[in-house]
Design a protein around this motif. Structure first.
Motif, short mmCIF file in Angstrom:
data_model
loop_
_atom_site.label_atom_id
_atom_site.label_comp_id
_atom_site.label_asym_id
_atom_site.label_seq_id
_atom_site.Cartn_x
_atom_site.Cartn_y
_atom_site.Cartn_z
N PRO A 97 41.13 55.48 -27.73
CA PRO A 97 41.86 56.69 -27.87
C PRO A 97 40.98 57.25 -26.26
N SER A 98 41.79 58.13 -25.79
CA SER A 98 40.97 59.11 -24.19
C SER A 98 39.63 60.03 -25.34
N HIS A 99 39.45 60.14 -25.83
CA HIS A 99 38.28 61.40 -26.61
C HIS A 99 37.08 60.67 -27.06
N LEU A 100 36.16 60.27 -26.42
CA LEU A 100 35.48 59.08 -27.10
C LEU A 100 34.34 59.81 -27.97
N LEU A 101 33.78 59.53 -29.38
CA LEU A 101 32.73 60.21 -30.26
C LEU A 101 31.46 59.05 -28.94
N PRO A 102 29.92 59.89 -29.59
CA PRO A 102 28.60 58.66 -28.99
C PRO A 102 28.66 57.53 -29.74
N GLU A 103 28.29 56.06 -29.05
CA GLU A 103 28.97 54.81 -29.59
C GLU A 103 30.60 54.19 -30.00
N GLN A 104 31.30 55.30 -29.86
CA GLN A 104 32.52 54.60 -30.27
C GLN A 104 33.26 53.86 -28.69
N GLU A 105 33.92 52.97 -28.73
CA GLU A 105 34.84 52.50 -27.97
C GLU A 105 36.16 52.60 -27.08
N ALA A 106 36.69 52.24 -26.32
CA ALA A 106 38.35 52.76 -26.21
C ALA A 106 38.31 50.91 -25.71
N THR A 107 40.26 50.78 -26.30
CA THR A 107 40.96 49.78 -25.32
C THR A 107 41.43 50.28 -24.28
N PHE A 108 42.23 49.11 -24.15
CA PHE A 108 43.69 49.22 -22.45
C PHE A 108 44.47 48.27 -22.34
N PHE A 109 45.82 49.50 -22.95
CA PHE A 109 46.86 48.37 -23.10
C PHE A 109 48.19 47.62 -21.48
N ARG A 110 47.45 48.76 -20.43
CA ARG A 110 47.70 48.39 -19.12
C ARG A 110 46.90 47.48 -18.28
N ILE A 111 47.52 46.14 -17.77
CA ILE A 111 46.91 45.60 -16.80
C ILE A 111 47.16 46.72 -15.32
N PRO A 112 45.79 46.47 -14.24
CA PRO A 112 45.75 46.98 -13.01
C PRO A 112 47.12 46.86 -12.79
N ALA A 113 48.30 47.29 -11.93
CA ALA A 113 48.88 47.46 -10.88
C ALA A 113 49.42 46.50 -9.83
N PHE A 114 47.96 46.23 -8.71
CA PHE A 114 47.84 44.91 -8.31
C PHE A 114 48.10 44.14 -9.15
N ILE A 115 48.09 43.37 -10.35
CA ILE A 115 48.24 42.32 -11.01
C ILE A 115 49.59 42.54 -11.48
N GLN A 116 50.08 43.54 -12.21
CA GLN A 116 50.96 43.63 -12.77
C GLN A 116 52.22 43.26 -11.58
N ARG A 117 52.24 43.89 -10.44
CA ARG A 117 53.19 43.82 -9.11
C ARG A 117 53.12 43.31 -8.66
N ASP A 118 52.16 42.05 -9.55
CA ASP A 118 52.25 40.72 -8.06
C ASP A 118 53.48 39.71 -8.42
N TYR A 119 54.44 39.90 -7.85
CA TYR A 119 55.15 39.86 -8.63
C TYR A 119 56.07 37.80 -8.19
N GLU A 120 55.13 37.38 -7.05
CA GLU A 120 55.50 36.26 -6.87
C GLU A 120 54.41 34.89 -7.67
N ARG A 121 53.46 36.13 -8.11
CA ARG A 121 52.05 35.42 -9.17
C ARG A 121 51.66 34.53 -7.68
#
Length: 237
Positions: free
Chosen positions: A152-176
């Protein structure tokens, strides 16, 4: 003393009394404002969030999504037949792994949390190049495309967040072709008083495009305290 002299003395005494009274009021007002500010500062400190990724590495499976639409290929400037978008692995349309470890170590909640990946050195095979200001204006290195909201974007103390998107410089590494990236990540968030806080932390990204299964590996390390944009001190060789 004459009546006139007594009158002058009385006037001077009245003026002196008024000045002393005014000074007393000003001093009292100053002390009150100082006390209020100290209380406000104390409240802010007691409600201040502090976000950072837990130091260490994490590895996640990825997949390659073929770019079939001719208009999309033309728009993003893709020519290769095997060009793909890189993303976290999905199962029946749902992402099976998210990268994680962003934790609120502070005393108060963090609001509107987001991260921005800022690459500094990119490796293609054994060759490397620095990402300068001109390079940062290219689409896959742009700041806005590498800014990702936390979940989530709102984090209480001791709470953790996760992410569904990887950075664009890897996502758009079209030729790998990218094998490694180093830089720093900006973690941006607000406190309850709507004051913005930023934590900067070093990262290393490694890709395993040819492995089975293919993967992306994130390592988060040192917190950067310098207010200036940090210079990458990694060895480019």
């Amino acid at each position: 003393m004459t009546i006139e002299q007594w009158t002058i003395v009385g006037i001077i005494s009245g003026i002196a009394t008024a000045i002393l009274t005014l000074l007393g009021v000003i001093t009292s007002l100053y002390m009150s404002i100082k006390a209020i500010r100290e209380v406000q500062t104390d409240r802010r400190l007691n409600q201040a969030p502090y976000l950072a990724f837990e130091p260490g590495g994490q590895q996640h499976p990825i997949q390659f999504n073929e770019i079939k639409n001719p208009e999309q290929r033309k728009r993003i400037g893709v020519n290769g037949e095997n060009s793909t978008l890189v993303g976290l692995k999905t199962d029946d349309g749902k992402i099976t792994h998210q990268y994680h470890g962003l934790k609120n170590y502070g005393l108060g909640p963090a609001i509107h949390t987001q991260i921005t990946w800022i690459p500094q050195i990119v490796w293609v095979g054994t060759e490397s190049f620095r990402i300068d200001e001109k390079k940062l204006s290219e689409q896959k290195y742009r700041r806005d495309l590498n800014t990702i909201p936390a979940s989530p974007s709102h984090l209480l103390p001791e709470q953790e967040a996760t992410f569904f998107r990887i950075p664009a410089f890897i996502q758009r590494d079209y030729e790998r072709k990218i094998t490694r990236v180093t830089g720093y990540i900006e973690i941006s968030y607000l406190d309850l008083f709507k004051e913005r806080h930023t934590t900067r932390q070093k990262f290393h990204v490694f890709t395993g495009y040819t492995d089975n299964p293919p993967y992306i590996h994130f390592t988060f390390s040192d917190i950067l305290f310098d207010q200036e944009v940090p210079q990458n001190d990694d060895d480019e060789s």
